[in-house]
Design a protein around this motif. Structure first.
Motif, PDB file in Angstrom:
ATOM      1  N   ASP A  46       0.831  -1.205   0.000  1.00 37.65           N
ATOM      2  CA  ASP A  46       0.000   0.000   0.000  1.00 37.65           C
ATOM      3  C   ASP A  46       0.868   1.258   0.000  1.00 37.65           C
ATOM      4  O   ASP A  46       0.368   2.346  -0.297  1.00 37.65           O
ATOM      5  CB  ASP A  46      -0.917   0.031   1.226  1.00 37.65           C
ATOM      6  N   GLY A  47       2.138   1.091   0.325  1.00 38.65           N
ATOM      7  CA  GLY A  47       3.046   2.217   0.468  1.00 38.65           C
ATOM      8  C   GLY A  47       3.104   3.176  -0.707  1.00 38.65           C
ATOM      9  O   GLY A  47       3.095   4.396  -0.515  1.00 38.65           O
ATOM     10  N   PRO A  48       3.169   2.681  -1.957  1.00 34.56           N
ATOM     11  CA  PRO A  48       3.266   3.607  -3.096  1.00 34.56           C
ATOM     12  C   PRO A  48       2.078   4.547  -3.238  1.00 34.56           C
ATOM     13  O   PRO A  48       2.179   5.578  -3.900  1.00 34.56           O
ATOM     14  CB  PRO A  48       3.363   2.658  -4.301  1.00 34.56           C
ATOM     15  N   THR A  49       0.937   4.219  -2.626  1.00 33.12           N
ATOM     16  CA  THR A  49      -0.244   5.072  -2.753  1.00 33.12           C
ATOM     17  C   THR A  49      -0.411   6.015  -1.566  1.00 33.12           C
ATOM     18  O   THR A  49      -1.364   6.801  -1.538  1.00 33.12           O
ATOM     19  CB  THR A  49      -1.523   4.220  -2.891  1.00 33.12           C
ATOM     20  N   GLU A  50       0.489   5.956  -0.593  1.00 33.47           N
ATOM     21  CA  GLU A  50       0.383   6.813   0.583  1.00 33.47           C
ATOM     22  C   GLU A  50       1.155   8.120   0.375  1.00 33.47           C
ATOM     23  O   GLU A  50       2.004   8.228  -0.493  1.00 33.47           O
ATOM     24  CB  GLU A  50       0.933   6.092   1.823  1.00 33.47           C
ATOM     25  N   ASP A  51       0.855   9.088   1.202  1.00 30.06           N
ATOM     26  CA  ASP A  51       1.571  10.359   1.187  1.00 30.06           C
ATOM     27  C   ASP A  51       1.873  10.768   2.626  1.00 30.06           C
ATOM     28  O   ASP A  51       0.976  11.137   3.374  1.00 30.06           O
ATOM     29  CB  ASP A  51       0.716  11.437   0.510  1.00 30.06           C
ATOM     30  N   PRO A  52       3.147  10.665   3.057  1.00 30.89           N
ATOM     31  CA  PRO A  52       4.305  10.225   2.289  1.00 30.89           C
ATOM     32  C   PRO A  52       4.289   8.708   2.074  1.00 30.89           C
ATOM     33  O   PRO A  52       3.637   7.984   2.837  1.00 30.89           O
ATOM     34  CB  PRO A  52       5.489  10.636   3.170  1.00 30.89           C
ATOM     35  N   PRO A  53       4.983   8.235   1.047  1.00 26.82           N
ATOM     36  CA  PRO A  53       4.950   6.802   0.748  1.00 26.82           C
ATOM     37  C   PRO A  53       5.535   5.960   1.872  1.00 26.82           C
ATOM     38  O   PRO A  53       6.482   6.370   2.536  1.00 26.82           O
ATOM     39  CB  PRO A  53       5.784   6.699  -0.536  1.00 26.82           C
ATOM     40  N   TRP A  54       4.939   4.803   2.090  1.00 25.62           N
ATOM     41  CA  TRP A  54       5.364   3.809   3.090  1.00 25.62           C
ATOM     42  C   TRP A  54       5.322   4.345   4.514  1.00 25.62           C
ATOM     43  O   TRP A  54       5.995   3.831   5.400  1.00 25.62           O
ATOM     44  CB  TRP A  54       6.773   3.277   2.763  1.00 25.62           C
ATOM     45  N   HIS A  55       4.497   5.344   4.746  1.00 29.65           N
ATOM     46  CA  HIS A  55       4.376   5.903   6.095  1.00 29.65           C
ATOM     47  C   HIS A  55       3.904   4.839   7.081  1.00 29.65           C
ATOM     48  O   HIS A  55       4.447   4.687   8.179  1.00 29.65           O
ATOM     49  CB  HIS A  55       3.405   7.092   6.057  1.00 29.65           C
ATOM     50  N   SER A  56       2.879   4.065   6.696  1.00 28.49           N
ATOM     51  CA  SER A  56       2.327   3.044   7.594  1.00 28.49           C
ATOM     52  C   SER A  56       3.315   1.910   7.838  1.00 28.49           C
ATOM     53  O   SER A  56       3.483   1.440   8.970  1.00 28.49           O
ATOM     54  CB  SER A  56       1.029   2.478   7.013  1.00 28.49           C
ATOM     55  N   ALA A  57       3.984   1.451   6.785  1.00 30.94           N
ATOM     56  CA  ALA A  57       4.926   0.335   6.917  1.00 30.94           C
ATOM     57  C   ALA A  57       6.084   0.706   7.830  1.00 30.94           C
ATOM     58  O   ALA A  57       6.512  -0.100   8.673  1.00 30.94           O
ATOM     59  CB  ALA A  57       5.444  -0.083   5.542  1.00 30.94           C
ATOM     60  N   LEU A  58       6.620   1.915   7.678  1.00 27.04           N
ATOM     61  CA  LEU A  58       7.757   2.331   8.505  1.00 27.04           C
ATOM     62  C   LEU A  58       7.357   2.436   9.971  1.00 27.04           C
ATOM     63  O   LEU A  58       8.108   2.017  10.864  1.00 27.04           O
ATOM     64  CB  LEU A  58       8.309   3.666   8.015  1.00 27.04           C
ATOM     65  N   ASN A  59       6.173   2.988  10.232  1.00 23.26           N
ATOM     66  CA  ASN A  59       5.739   3.104  11.625  1.00 23.26           C
ATOM     67  C   ASN A  59       5.406   1.743  12.229  1.00 23.26           C
ATOM     68  O   ASN A  59       5.657   1.512  13.421  1.00 23.26           O
ATOM     69  CB  ASN A  59       4.530   4.045  11.712  1.00 23.26           C
ATOM     70  N   LEU A  60       4.866   0.826  11.424  1.00 23.85           N
ATOM     71  CA  LEU A  60       4.591  -0.523  11.918  1.00 23.85           C
ATOM     72  C   LEU A  60       5.882  -1.242  12.268  1.00 23.85           C
ATOM     73  O   LEU A  60       5.988  -1.920  13.299  1.00 23.85           O
ATOM     74  CB  LEU A  60       3.814  -1.304  10.851  1.00 23.85           C
ATOM     75  N   LEU A  61       6.893  -1.086  11.418  1.00 18.57           N
ATOM     76  CA  LEU A  61       8.181  -1.714  11.687  1.00 18.57           C
ATOM     77  C   LEU A  61       8.850  -1.076  12.897  1.00 18.57           C
ATOM     78  O   LEU A  61       9.468  -1.774  13.716  1.00 18.57           O
ATOM     79  CB  LEU A  61       9.087  -1.574  10.460  1.00 18.57           C
ATOM     80  N   CYS A  62       8.706   0.221  13.037  1.00 19.93           N
ATOM     81  CA  CYS A  62       9.283   0.922  14.185  1.00 19.93           C
ATOM     82  C   CYS A  62       8.687   0.397  15.491  1.00 19.93           C
ATOM     83  O   CYS A  62       9.401   0.147  16.465  1.00 19.93           O
ATOM     84  CB  CYS A  62       9.030   2.427  14.039  1.00 19.93           C
ATOM     85  N   GLU A  63       7.384   0.190  15.496  1.00 19.92           N
ATOM     86  CA  GLU A  63       6.701  -0.313  16.688  1.00 19.92           C
ATOM     87  C   GLU A  63       7.099  -1.755  16.983  1.00 19.92           C
ATOM     88  O   GLU A  63       7.368  -2.129  18.132  1.00 19.92           O
ATOM     89  CB  GLU A  63       5.186  -0.204  16.485  1.00 19.92           C
ATOM     90  N   THR A  64       7.139  -2.588  15.948  1.00 20.48           N
ATOM     91  CA  THR A  64       7.449  -4.005  16.134  1.00 20.48           C
ATOM     92  C   THR A  64       8.870  -4.222  16.632  1.00 20.48           C
ATOM     93  O   THR A  64       9.118  -5.079  17.488  1.00 20.48           O
ATOM     94  CB  THR A  64       7.239  -4.766  14.816  1.00 20.48           C
ATOM     95  N   LEU A  65       9.825  -3.461  16.095  1.00 16.21           N
ATOM     96  CA  LEU A  65      11.236  -3.621  16.465  1.00 16.21           C
ATOM     97  C   LEU A  65      11.623  -2.776  17.664  1.00 16.21           C
ATOM     98  O   LEU A  65      12.803  -2.771  18.046  1.00 16.21           O
ATOM     99  CB  LEU A  65      12.127  -3.255  15.271  1.00 16.21           C
ATOM    100  N   HIS A  66      10.659  -2.061  18.257  1.00 17.62           N
ATOM    101  CA  HIS A  66      10.961  -1.156  19.377  1.00 17.62           C
ATOM    102  C   HIS A  66      12.104  -0.215  18.989  1.00 17.62           C
ATOM    103  O   HIS A  66      13.037   0.020  19.769  1.00 17.62           O
ATOM    104  CB  HIS A  66      11.321  -1.950  20.636  1.00 17.62           C
ATOM    105  N   ALA A  67      12.002   0.288  17.780  1.00 17.68           N
ATOM    106  CA  ALA A  67      13.063   1.137  17.246  1.00 17.68           C
ATOM    107  C   ALA A  67      12.811   2.597  17.607  1.00 17.68           C
ATOM    108  O   ALA A  67      11.696   2.997  17.960  1.00 17.68           O
ATOM    109  CB  ALA A  67      13.145   0.990  15.732  1.00 17.68           C
TER     110      ALA A  67
END
Length: 404
Positions: A46-67
């Motif tokens: 879904d990232g290519p259709t978001e603004d900014p792109p991949w906003h959701s994926a990056l935040n999901l990964l940040c939460e999962t990895l406790h980054a």
């Protein structure tokens, strides 16, 4: 390098859930089911259709990895460009700007082995990394202690950098790295989709700008006849409510008979029957305006679907609308000079005449005597190869000058 260990004890497998059924999936902390893993895949694609792109994926990964931060560098900074960086919400704007404008030149964590997830310590050594300016003056003040990253390259030349940072005293685990490695191939595919969509959008904006510069209005209609898009010229014409307007997202005309004819043309275009009458047949309509100004010109055309079209929300027909009394689009005087070898005053005269002014009106607007204006007009005729004013106007309007 950290390699995945595929063997698991039976008790570990029972704790992992459905993901353990595939030995290639890592035993990632926090990913105990296919549903969570699919959540990552959905966010990435879904990232290519978001603004900014991949906003959701990056935040999901940040939460999962406790980054602390997750960053996607779509275009690396350079001495002539700040690049394109997408960060999670936690990244301060000042920190991003500092990296784009200065610290990128001091970053030793670049040129990573393509498609592999590594740490700076693995790449340059622990001592070199901890003594680097980037670590001491940029990351350490941001409370970043651990960093992992990967470089992604696609077949069509995209070079993207993926970075994950963490503070505290707990380094990234083998499972954390395994999750990132698992997601990289999907990120690469999503980047290719992003590149193609971006190219199509760039072309769409280019052609839309060209159409609007020619003072041609376009109205896109859905399969049910509802208006779904207007270009600036169509918006201007409809805003005047002089002969045609939008009511409840549907086009309405002041003249009932012309309204019925317009709806007939729209219905034929939406049903596809207009195209069956023959490729050379074009039907048009003139809409009278209560103000008494010249009638609007209307042309309705079907937008044929591709053989694989399934989107019911796409534009199914387009209406071209032109106001004959609209002034010629603001054309660059410099372009007219370059195209026809005219002087500045000759180009100004030519554009004035193309906008419908008489030679007398043009002379007055430019502060010229009538005889002087007529002398300039002879020069213009000679340089453009025409003998009459109407031919000059036709030549200007038929050139690429209007696209400038």
């Amino acid at each position: 390098m950290v390699h995945l260990i595929k063997t698991q004890s039976s008790s570990a497998k029972s704790r992992m859930g459905p993901a353990s059924l595939n030995p290639d999936l890592p035993a990632v902390a926090g990913l105990g089911s296919f549903e969570k893993l699919n959540g990552f895949f959905n966010a990435i694609y879904d990232g290519p259709t978001e603004d900014p792109p991949w906003h959701s994926a990056l935040n999901l990964l940040c939460e999962t990895l406790h980054a602390k931060h997750v960053t996607l560098i779509l275009k690396p900074p350079s001495p002539v460009s700040t690049g394109i960086l997408v960060n999670t919400d936690a990244v301060a704007h000042d920190a991003t700007e500092a990296y784009q404008n200065h610290f990128f030149t001091l970053d030793p964590f670049v040129g990573l082995p393509e498609g592999q997830v590594v740490t700076p310590e693995e790449l340059v050594g622990d001592k070199v990394w901890k003594q680097s300016t980037l670590y001491r003056e940029y990351l350490k003040p941001l409370d970043v202690k651990f960093l992992i990253g990967a470089d992604i390259q696609t077949a069509d030349g995209i070079e993207c950098r993926f970075r994950v940072s963490r503070g505290g005293d707990i380094p990234f685990s083998a499972d954390d790295i395994a999750l990132c490695r698992l997601l990289l191939p999907h990120m690469r595919r999503a980047l290719q989709l992003h590149s193609r969509l971006d190219g199509l959008e760039t072309e769409r904006q280019l052609f839309a700008g060209a159409v609007n510069s020619m003072q041609l209005g376009t109205i896109s209609l859905a399969h049910n006849g509802a208006v779904i898009d207007l270009n600036p010229e169509a918006r201007r014409i409809l805003a005047e409510k002089d002969g045609i307007q939008i009511s409840n997202n549907v086009l309405c005309t002041d003249n009932r008979r012309e309204g019925h004819e317009l709806q007939r043309l729209i219905k034929e275009a939406l049903s596809g029957s207009a195209g069956k009458k023959g490729p050379g047949l074009v039907e048009a309509l003139a809409l009278t305006r209560p103000s008494g100004r010249s009638s609007l010109g209307i042309l309705v055309k079907e937008i044929p679907p591709s053989p694989w079209t399934v989107n019911r929300q796409r534009a199914a027909a387009v209406i071209f609308i032109r106001d004959p009394e609209a002034s010629v689009a603001e054309t660059s005087q410099k372009i007219v000079q370059q195209l026809f070898g005219l002087t500045r005053i000759e180009a100004a005269m030519a554009l004035s005449l193309a906008n419908g002014s008489t030679i007398e009106e043009t002379a007055e607007n430019l502060g010229l005597k009538k005889n002087t204006a007529r002398t300039y007009l002879r020069f213009i005729f000679n340089k453009t190869g025409v003998t009459r004013q109407t031919m000059l106007v036709r030549k200007l309007l038929g050139s690429v000058a209007s696209l400038g």
